[in-house]
Design a protein around this motif. Structure first.
Motif, PDB file in Angstrom:
ATOM      1  N   SER A   1      35.358 107.333  72.457  1.00 23.63           N
ATOM      2  CA  SER A   1      35.182 106.049  73.131  1.00 23.63           C
ATOM      3  C   SER A   1      34.399 105.076  72.254  1.00 23.63           C
ATOM      4  CB  SER A   1      34.477 106.260  74.473  1.00 23.63           C
ATOM      5  OG  SER A   1      34.173 105.029  75.081  1.00 23.63           O
ATOM      6  N   LYS A   2      33.332 105.586  71.634  1.00 28.71           N
ATOM      7  CA  LYS A   2      32.530 104.719  70.762  1.00 28.71           C
ATOM      8  C   LYS A   2      33.343 104.236  69.560  1.00 28.71           C
ATOM      9  CE  LYS A   2      28.157 106.910  72.038  1.00 28.71           C
ATOM     10  NZ  LYS A   2      27.038 107.781  71.576  1.00 28.71           N
ATOM     11  N   ILE A   3      34.142 105.140  68.986  1.00 30.42           N
ATOM     12  CA  ILE A   3      34.964 104.757  67.831  1.00 30.42           C
ATOM     13  C   ILE A   3      35.978 103.681  68.222  1.00 30.42           C
ATOM     14  CG2 ILE A   3      36.705 105.572  66.191  1.00 30.42           C
ATOM     15  CD1 ILE A   3      35.284 108.234  66.126  1.00 30.42           C
ATOM     16  N   LEU A   4      36.682 103.883  69.356  1.00 32.45           N
ATOM     17  CA  LEU A   4      37.708 102.926  69.774  1.00 32.45           C
ATOM     18  C   LEU A   4      37.093 101.592  70.187  1.00 32.45           C
ATOM     19  CD1 LEU A   4      40.144 105.248  71.763  1.00 32.45           C
ATOM     20  CD2 LEU A   4      40.468 104.261  69.488  1.00 32.45           C
ATOM     21  N   ARG A   5      35.946 101.626  70.837  1.00 31.63           N
ATOM     22  CA  ARG A   5      35.281 100.377  71.206  1.00 31.63           C
ATOM     23  C   ARG A   5      34.869  99.592  69.969  1.00 31.63           C
ATOM     24  NH1 ARG A   5      31.230 100.651  76.342  1.00 31.63           N
ATOM     25  NH2 ARG A   5      32.828 100.373  77.940  1.00 31.63           N
ATOM     26  N   PHE A   6      34.348 100.297  68.982  1.00 34.81           N
ATOM     27  CA  PHE A   6      33.992  99.627  67.731  1.00 34.81           C
ATOM     28  C   PHE A   6      35.239  99.047  67.057  1.00 34.81           C
ATOM     29  CE2 PHE A   6      33.472  99.839  63.099  1.00 34.81           C
ATOM     30  CZ  PHE A   6      32.357  99.024  62.936  1.00 34.81           C
ATOM     31  N   SER A   7      36.347  99.793  67.102  1.00 33.44           N
ATOM     32  CA  SER A   7      37.594  99.304  66.499  1.00 33.44           C
ATOM     33  C   SER A   7      38.101  98.055  67.218  1.00 33.44           C
ATOM     34  CB  SER A   7      38.662 100.408  66.543  1.00 33.44           C
ATOM     35  OG  SER A   7      38.232 101.553  65.856  1.00 33.44           O
ATOM     36  N   VAL A   8      37.991  98.029  68.552  1.00 35.61           N
ATOM     37  CA  VAL A   8      38.428  96.850  69.314  1.00 35.61           C
ATOM     38  C   VAL A   8      37.590  95.629  68.934  1.00 35.61           C
ATOM     39  CG1 VAL A   8      38.483  95.846  71.631  1.00 35.61           C
ATOM     40  CG2 VAL A   8      39.396  98.134  71.247  1.00 35.61           C
ATOM     41  N   ILE A   9      36.282  95.804  68.820  1.00 38.62           N
ATOM     42  CA  ILE A   9      35.407  94.684  68.433  1.00 38.62           C
ATOM     43  C   ILE A   9      35.767  94.186  67.045  1.00 38.62           C
ATOM     44  CG2 ILE A   9      33.027  94.044  67.909  1.00 38.62           C
ATOM     45  CD1 ILE A   9      32.150  96.011  70.090  1.00 38.62           C
ATOM     46  N   ALA A  10      35.955  95.123  66.100  1.00 40.03           N
ATOM     47  CA  ALA A  10      36.293  94.726  64.730  1.00 40.03           C
ATOM     48  C   ALA A  10      37.644  94.009  64.685  1.00 40.03           C
ATOM     49  CB  ALA A  10      36.312  95.955  63.831  1.00 40.03           C
ATOM     50  N   LEU A  11      38.632  94.528  65.431  1.00 40.84           N
ATOM     51  CA  LEU A  11      39.957  93.907  65.444  1.00 40.84           C
ATOM     52  C   LEU A  11      39.899  92.515  66.067  1.00 40.84           C
ATOM     53  CD1 LEU A  11      42.981  94.270  64.884  1.00 40.84           C
ATOM     54  CD2 LEU A  11      43.205  95.260  67.174  1.00 40.84           C
ATOM     55  N   THR A  12      39.115  92.359  67.131  1.00 37.81           N
ATOM     56  CA  THR A  12      38.981  91.050  67.773  1.00 37.81           C
ATOM     57  C   THR A  12      38.381  90.032  66.808  1.00 37.81           C
ATOM     58  OG1 THR A  12      38.695  92.118  69.921  1.00 37.81           O
ATOM     59  CG2 THR A  12      37.998  89.827  69.738  1.00 37.81           C
ATOM     60  N   ILE A  13      37.356  90.439  66.091  1.00 32.40           N
ATOM     61  CA  ILE A  13      36.716  89.525  65.116  1.00 32.40           C
ATOM     62  C   ILE A  13      37.693  89.143  64.021  1.00 32.40           C
ATOM     63  CG2 ILE A  13      34.891  89.363  63.374  1.00 32.40           C
ATOM     64  CD1 ILE A  13      33.180  91.147  65.186  1.00 32.40           C
ATOM     65  N   VAL A  14      38.476  90.137  63.537  1.00 30.71           N
ATOM     66  CA  VAL A  14      39.441  89.857  62.468  1.00 30.71           C
ATOM     67  C   VAL A  14      40.530  88.900  62.945  1.00 30.71           C
ATOM     68  CG1 VAL A  14      41.247  90.902  61.043  1.00 30.71           C
ATOM     69  CG2 VAL A  14      39.010  91.995  61.210  1.00 30.71           C
ATOM     70  N   VAL A  15      41.036  89.101  64.171  1.00 32.69           N
ATOM     71  CA  VAL A  15      42.102  88.230  64.687  1.00 32.69           C
ATOM     72  C   VAL A  15      41.576  86.812  64.910  1.00 32.69           C
ATOM     73  CG1 VAL A  15      43.659  87.838  66.632  1.00 32.69           C
ATOM     74  CG2 VAL A  15      43.362  90.140  65.715  1.00 32.69           C
ATOM     75  N   ILE A  16      40.361  86.680  65.439  1.00 35.62           N
ATOM     76  CA  ILE A  16      39.775  85.340  65.623  1.00 35.62           C
ATOM     77  C   ILE A  16      39.555  84.662  64.273  1.00 35.62           C
ATOM     78  CG2 ILE A  16      37.707  84.112  66.388  1.00 35.62           C
ATOM     79  CD1 ILE A  16      37.487  86.103  68.680  1.00 35.62           C
ATOM     80  N   ALA A  17      39.099  85.459  63.284  1.00 32.76           N
ATOM     81  CA  ALA A  17      38.934  84.888  61.942  1.00 32.76           C
ATOM     82  C   ALA A  17      40.267  84.407  61.383  1.00 32.76           C
ATOM     83  CB  ALA A  17      38.308  85.930  61.014  1.00 32.76           C
ATOM     84  N   GLY A  18      41.347  85.178  61.621  1.00 30.98           N
ATOM     85  CA  GLY A  18      42.672  84.740  61.175  1.00 30.98           C
ATOM     86  C   GLY A  18      43.138  83.506  61.901  1.00 30.98           C
TER      87      GLY A  18
END
Length: 385
Positions: free
Chosen positions: A144-161
């Motif tokens: 759960s911690k790994i996937l939550r961290f991945s979701v946060i990282a992916l959200t930041i990357v998509v917003i940056a794009g």
């Protein structure tokens, strides 16, 4: 650049020509969505959730509950957008405003997914059931911690794009800096993979009592870097996962029964028939005790020790609880003492007997010498008188 500046000038000019009626209607649109938000979350949303609970699976219910708070904010964002869209100037068509609203939508989606990846979600319950994990397994919260961290990282990357930042350049930068990062974070990476080994091999679960060469206590939590263990002194010891993964681990919580073994030493003056009687009575005591496991009981006269005749006692208790185990051990010790007292057998203590043998002629010479000394003493006393 010139087109964007010209557009902003036109927006400012349009804003100056706004009438109060337009502002009031736009504000009214926003209020309608604000009221609808409250009605939706209080009645409509709860009604939809109650319908999904009747379905065979709880996936839809879990998804709706995960997106409950993002949906509340979504109605405010949508109401603001439609209110601005009603105004006579086209502010919603500007690139900057569109980026803001799209970023909000991406953030709300990421927020919902982050909630859905909770360790208590139906997704992980189905996963744990499929791989046959127990309820106390730490694999579910770890993933759960790994996937939550991945979701946060992916959200930041998509917003940056969305704002035009080069994601490919960022990824390339990660590739170039990967070697330096790996060298600088060897311990962290080792602890991370140590945690994965601990979770996949499952030498213990949360709440288990374990013992290693470095620590003994109850497992409280496992993170990316370390495992937290509460000792019997009620302190928390944080052990790096790389250390714990390379140590022998004794899991006392996996015991189905608990061992008790000791020796009872009696004096060498104990007659054989009394020793046999004590062995038989202690064996009977254990076999008739309700709290002693009957699978393996051993009571034997085992050793001729330096200062005692030793009776070997070996058995298990049904309980594994520490306090109960000690209570049973104390009860059996007292009853063994009663058996020894009733049989008139004494418990031996460390002692040593010294036997000195002398030659017969040496003894006779010493006796003659003592007699001569006594005669000589008597003669001296008479002469002195």
């Amino acid at each position: 650049m010139d087109n964007s500046m010209e557009r902003w000038r036109m927006l400012i000019a349009s804003f100056q020509r706004l009438e109060w009626i337009d502002i009031s209607i736009a504000f009214g649109i926003f209020l309608i969505f604000l009221v609808f938000r409250k009605l939706f979350t209080k009645y409509v949303f709860k009604f939809i959730v109650s319908l999904t609970r009747r379905t065979p699976t709880h996936v839809f219910t879990d998804v709706l509950l995960s997106f409950e708070k993002p949906l509340r904010l979504f109605w405010i964002v949508l109401g603001t957008y439609l209110a601005l869209l009603y105004l006579p100037f086209n502010i919603t068509t500007t690139e900057f405003v569109q980026h803001i609203y799209r970023s909000f939508i991406i953030m709300l989606l990421g927020w919902g997914l982050h909630n859905y990846m909770s360790a208590h979600s139906a997704f992980f319950f189905r996963f744990a059931k499929r791989v046959e994990l127990d309820e106390d397994s730490m694999l579910v919260p770890f993933l759960s911690k790994i996937l939550r961290f991945s979701v946060i990282a992916l959200t930041i990357v998509v917003i940056a794009g969305e704002w035009g930042y080069s994601i490919s350049g960022f990824i390339a930068g990660l590739g170039l800096g990967g070697l330096a990062f790996a060298l600088a974070a060897q311990d962290t990476i080792g602890n991370f993979f140590g945690g994965i080994i601990i979770i996949t091999e499952k030498p213990f679960s949360k709440g288990d009592w374990i013992k290693t060469p470095s620590v003994e206590g109850t497992v409280e939590d496992i993170t990316f870097r370390s495992t937290q263990i509460r000792t019997f002194a009620d302190s928390i010891v944080t052990v790096p996962n790389s250390t714990l993964a390379n140590e022998p681990i004794t899991n006392w919580s996996q015991m189905t029964k608990r061992q008790i073994t000791f020796k009872v030493g009696v004096t060498y003056s104990t007659p054989r028939h009394k020793l046999e009687r004590c062995v038989h009575r202690i064996d009977t005591l254990l076999r008739e005790h309700e709290e002693v496991n009957q699978d393996l009981i051993m009571v034997r006269f085992s050793d001729f020790n330096n200062s005692s005749l030793d009776i070997f006692v070996y058995f298990f208790t049904n309980t594994t609880a520490w306090t109960e185990w000690y209570r049973i051990k104390e009860d059996i010790n007292f009853k063994i003492m009663n058996i020894l007292e009733e049989e008139g057998v004494e418990i031996a203590f460390p002692s040593r007997s010294l036997y000195v043998e002398k030659d017969h002629q040496d003894v006779m010479q010493e006796m003659l010498k003592e007699e001569e000394e006594e005669d000589h003493t008597a003669v001296n006393e008479k002469s002195s008188k």
